[in-house]
Design an enzyme around this catalytic site. Structure first.
Site, short mmCIF file in Angstrom:
data_model
loop_
_atom_site.label_atom_id
_atom_site.label_comp_id
_atom_site.label_asym_id
_atom_site.label_seq_id
_atom_site.Cartn_x
_atom_site.Cartn_y
_atom_site.Cartn_z
N GLY A 276 -2.45 23.35 -1.35
CA GLY A 276 -2.34 23.30 -2.81
C GLY A 276 -3.68 22.91 -3.38
NE ARG A 277 -2.35 21.17 -8.58
CZ ARG A 277 -1.24 21.36 -9.29
NH1 ARG A 277 -1.28 22.10 -10.36
NH2 ARG A 277 -0.11 20.80 -8.95
CB ILE A 278 -4.98 17.60 -3.13
CG1 ILE A 278 -4.57 17.15 -4.54
CG2 ILE A 278 -5.79 16.49 -2.45
CD1 ILE A 278 -3.60 15.97 -4.60
CB THR B 174 -3.81 11.04 1.26
OG1 THR B 174 -4.07 12.44 1.28
CG2 THR B 174 -4.84 10.32 2.11
NE ARG C 48 4.80 10.46 -3.56
CZ ARG C 48 3.65 10.62 -4.22
NH1 ARG C 48 2.50 10.63 -3.57
NH2 ARG C 48 3.65 10.74 -5.53
CD GLU D 190 3.75 4.15 -0.73
OE1 GLU D 190 3.46 4.07 -1.94
OE2 GLU D 190 3.32 5.06 0.01
CG HIS E 285 0.28 5.50 -2.89
ND1 HIS E 285 1.61 5.85 -2.81
CD2 HIS E 285 -0.36 6.56 -3.45
CE1 HIS E 285 1.77 7.07 -3.32
NE2 HIS E 285 0.59 7.52 -3.71
C1 GLV Z 1 -0.01 9.85 -6.19
O1 GLV Z 1 0.42 9.70 -5.09
C2 GLV Z 1 0.39 10.90 -7.06
O2 GLV Z 1 1.36 11.61 -6.75
O3 GLV Z 1 -0.24 11.04 -8.11
#
Ligand code: GLV
Ligand code: GLV
Length: 323
Positions: free
Chosen positions: A156-158, A236, A238, A267, A286
């Site tokens: 995806g974007r990230i 990074t 979930r 969390e 997080h």
């Molecule tokens: C952080 O975990 C988000 O979803 O922005």
């Protein structure tokens, strides 16, 4: 009468002021604890808009309480904390904060990858604990990042932003995605691999997918056992995407070499979580999107979405389809 909104965590003053011009604002004033569920249940009854965080569980029984709610503006890109079906069934819009956090989160992901591979946290602790008596050849040696093979789960974007960073380290990049993204392969210099194949060939596996019923425990014993013994897992996204019990056992038994985790099933993570006892686990609270500038942009976007919603306009970052 001004529309009523509730904000579930203290946000900076300028955003409150902007909202107050248009809305009646109520807010949970504490900065470091989430609003208790029961309080939110009361507040939600007669508000028009809700601005919430990923720490708020906006479930069906909460949504049912709302009599006039038009919009739930989540201040995160992920929205697994919200029962989207329930919101949609009740005609409530849901928005997130994509794009503004993409690069910041990709930076953190790559930083965590390097920190885990090169044992940065362990090395810093070693020095601060007074254990640094002399420099020696094989002391605190880790793994090379440059020239290694990266597997990105979820382009995806990230995931794309991560691939761009990895290019600069001459990494060979594979990705797995539900839909193969042919159009991205040449642009980013990435190759598609089915999940099992990706797990078998990667030195670093980065999880970059949203958390959905399909990705829950996507990485379990079976998947971890396919990974190389020198491989490092980075999450990074979930916590629930990885079975933590399986991860602990595989790390403990040397099935893989390490893990960098910014997210956990629960969390804040309990200090009793056995993963925290392992020296080859780098654990962060997080902080993927946690740069000051980006958090301000997220607040700005969430407020903009909220205002559109309470004014019956279509917000920019609508994630569900209503009416
Ligand atoms: C952080 O975990 C988000 O979803 O922005
Ligand atoms: C290490 O610092 C070196 O100079 O090789």
């Amino acid at each position: 009468m001004k529309p009523k909104v509730y904000i579930t965590r203290k946000i900076p003053e300028p955003f409150i002021n902007r909202l107050s011009l248009i809305c009646d604002v109520r807010m949970w004033e504490k900065e470091d604890t989430p609003v208790p569920y029961e309080i939110l249940k009361n507040e939600i009854e007669d508000i028009d808009g809700l601005l919430c965080m990923l720490t708020d569980n906006i479930d069906d029984s909460l949504i049912r309480k709302a009599k006039r709610l038009k919009i739930i503006a989540n201040m995160a890109v992920g929205y697994n904390n919200i029962d989207i079906n329930s919101a949609t069934n009740h005609g409530i819009m849901v928005t997130n904060t994509p794009d503004v956090l993409t690069k910041t989160t990709a930076d953190l992901t790559f930083g965590l990858l390097i920190a885990t591979a090169r044992r940065l946290i362990e090395a810093s602790d070693y020095l601060k604990n007074g254990d640094w008596k002399s420099w020696s050849l094989m002391q605190l040696t880790g793994q090379d990042v440059y020239g290694s093979t990266l597997g990105i789960i979820g382009l995806g974007r990230i995931g794309e932003a991560l691939a761009k960073r990895a290019k600069g380290f001459d990494m060979e990049i594979y990705y797995f995605n539900r839909r193969r993204k042919y159009e991205k392969e040449e642009e980013l210099g990435v190759q598609y691999a089915p999940l099992e194949e990706l797990l078998k060939i990667s030195d670093f596996v980065c999880i970059m997918t949203p958390y959905t019923p399909e990705t829950k425990n996507l990485i379990d014993y079976e998947q971890l056992s396919l990974m190389k013994k020198n491989a490092i897992l980075i999450n990074t996204a979930r916590g629930g995407i990885v079975n933590e019990t399986a991860l602990y056992h595989v790390l403990k038994n040397g099935g893989i070499a390490g893990a960098g985790l910014d997210v956990f099933e629960e969390e804040p993570v309990s200090l009793d979580n056995p993963l925290l006892t392992l020296p080859n686990v780098v654990a962060l609270p997080h902080i993927g999107s946690a740069s000051t500038a980006t958090r301000m942009k997220m607040a700005d976007l969430a407020v903009t979405n909220l205002i559109a919603g309470v004014q019956n306009e279509k917000p920019k970052n609508l994630v569900n389809c209503i009416r």
